[in-house]
Design an enzyme around this catalytic site. Structure first.
Site, PDB file in Angstrom:
ATOM      1  N   ARG A  81      -3.138  17.644  10.552  1.00 50.44           N
ATOM      2  CA  ARG A  81      -4.141  18.646  10.187  1.00 50.44           C
ATOM      3  C   ARG A  81      -5.554  18.057  10.189  1.00 50.44           C
ATOM      4  NH1 ARG A  81      -5.185  20.906   4.739  1.00 50.44           N
ATOM      5  NH2 ARG A  81      -6.076  22.980   5.006  1.00 50.44           N
ATOM      6  N   HIS A  85      -8.787  19.666  11.955  1.00 46.45           N
ATOM      7  CA  HIS A  85     -10.008  20.016  11.229  1.00 46.45           C
ATOM      8  C   HIS A  85     -11.208  19.211  11.729  1.00 46.45           C
ATOM      9  CE1 HIS A  85      -8.650  22.523   7.582  1.00 46.45           C
ATOM     10  NE2 HIS A  85      -7.706  22.574   8.516  1.00 46.45           N
TER      11      HIS A  85
END
Length: 346
Positions: A81, A85
């Site tokens: 993740r 991001h």
């Protein structure tokens, strides 16, 4: 001198310059034609970037990941993740890793990232070991890309040939982090828009969403679905009833915002295609998961169905889409820098 002699001489000069630069700057790519997908042109990314300057890079990354994921399996999803991001804000430039400092408002403070993104200590450990082995060579942006791939593989997912050569930004964008990362309650048209903005299409959207086959989400990201999905104090009608009652026990109407629930409750630490099967059964955790099936878009519905039926197909596309995402506006060549400490500029 005839034409063919002139061409031959020119090619010899180019070859000599390329070889000289490669020796002077190990890992330097002369980049004819570019290997960088979206980045294109000179100074593209390419898999052998550290072949001479830091050949042990992948072994060092994986050795740290193995320990971190064995200790806490959820860490694999957190690192995957983190790369996502990072790339969706200013491109894949490690801006997400920068702490607050003079002139830098950290992306960590943004709404999508605050109390949410994690794994920074693992990145710090990888960076420290790489600085020891190959000082001032491997960028933090490349470490994020390598950690995302390693985390996927160690969780049972696909491997892929990873283009390298990203450099680190000297800036962050708090507003970019607030505006460019899709919220968990996104509608399907919103998701498509967020991804298109980054040069990614619906195939990439569905495949990369499959990264939710590992990891957890906080109650605050799905509470709306349980109690007030459409502003009428009613739950989301697409939620499977048994699943809905289970989620309510984890996530009360008031309080408990930081309670967590697996994104794929059937195999939360294993990278597989169960995520897509759960979506078909009304057991996707986030609105942004379930709308891939309920959003009345034939393209995304077909992809969800195909990946639910064929894990190999999902793995193949996930790998392709990860390479594509990792190619969002990287800094290469003489742009940016290679940070000594991933949390601050040199």
């Amino acid at each position: 001198m005839d034409f063919f002699c002139r061409v031959t001489l020119a090619l010899m000069v180019i070859t000599f310059l390329s070889a000289t630069l490669s020796q002077a700057h190990p890992g330097f790519n002369f980049g004819w034609g570019g290997h960088g997908g979206i980045s294109g042109g000179y100074f593209g990314l390419f898999p052998e970037f550290y072949q001479s300057s830091c050949p042990q890079v992948d072994d060092i990354v994986v050795s740290v990941l193995e320990k971190a994921i064995a200790k806490e399996p959820r860490m694999a999803a957190s690192l995957l993740r983190l790369h996502f991001h990072d790339c969706f804000v200013q491109g894949c430039d490690a801006s997400v890793l920068l702490d607050d400092s003079t002139g830098i408002a950290s992306e960590k403070r943004s709404v999508p990232n605050r109390n949410s993104i994690r794994g920074f200590e693992v990145i710090d450990e990888i960076k420290a070991k790489l600085e020891e082995a190959c000082p001032h060579t491997v960028s933090c942006a490349d470490i994020l890309a390598l950690a995302a791939r390693g985390s996927t593989v160690l969780s049972g997912g696909p491997n892929w040939v990873l283009p390298l050569g990203r450099r680190d930004s000297r800036s962050a964008s708090l507003s970019g982090a607030n505006n460019n990362i899709p919220p968990p309650n996104s509608t399907l048209p919103n998701l498509v828009t967020f991804f298109k903005r980054q040069g990614l299409d619906e195939v990439d959207l569905v495949a990369l969403s499959g990264g939710h086959t590992i990891g957890v989400a906080r109650c605050t990201t799905f509470k709306q679905r349980l109690y007030n999905q459409n502003g009428n104090n009613q739950p989301d009608a697409s939620l499977d009833k048994t699943y809905y009652y289970g989620l309510k026990s984890v996530c009360p109407r008031s309080g408990g915002d930081n309670n967590i629930s697996p994104l794929d409750f059937a195999s939360p630490a294993r990278f597989d295609n169960t995520y897509f099967k759960l979506i078909l059964w009304g057991k996707g955790l986030l609105t942004s998961d379930e709308v891939l099936w309920t959003g009345n878009d034939r393209r995304t519905m077909q992809l969800v169905k195909s990946y639910a039926e064929d894990e190999g197909l999902f793995f193949e596309q996930f790998a392709k889409s990860m390479v594509k995402m990792g190619n969002i506006r990287p800094l290469t060549g003489y742009n940016g820098e290679v940070r000594k400490n991933c949390r601050r500029i040199n």
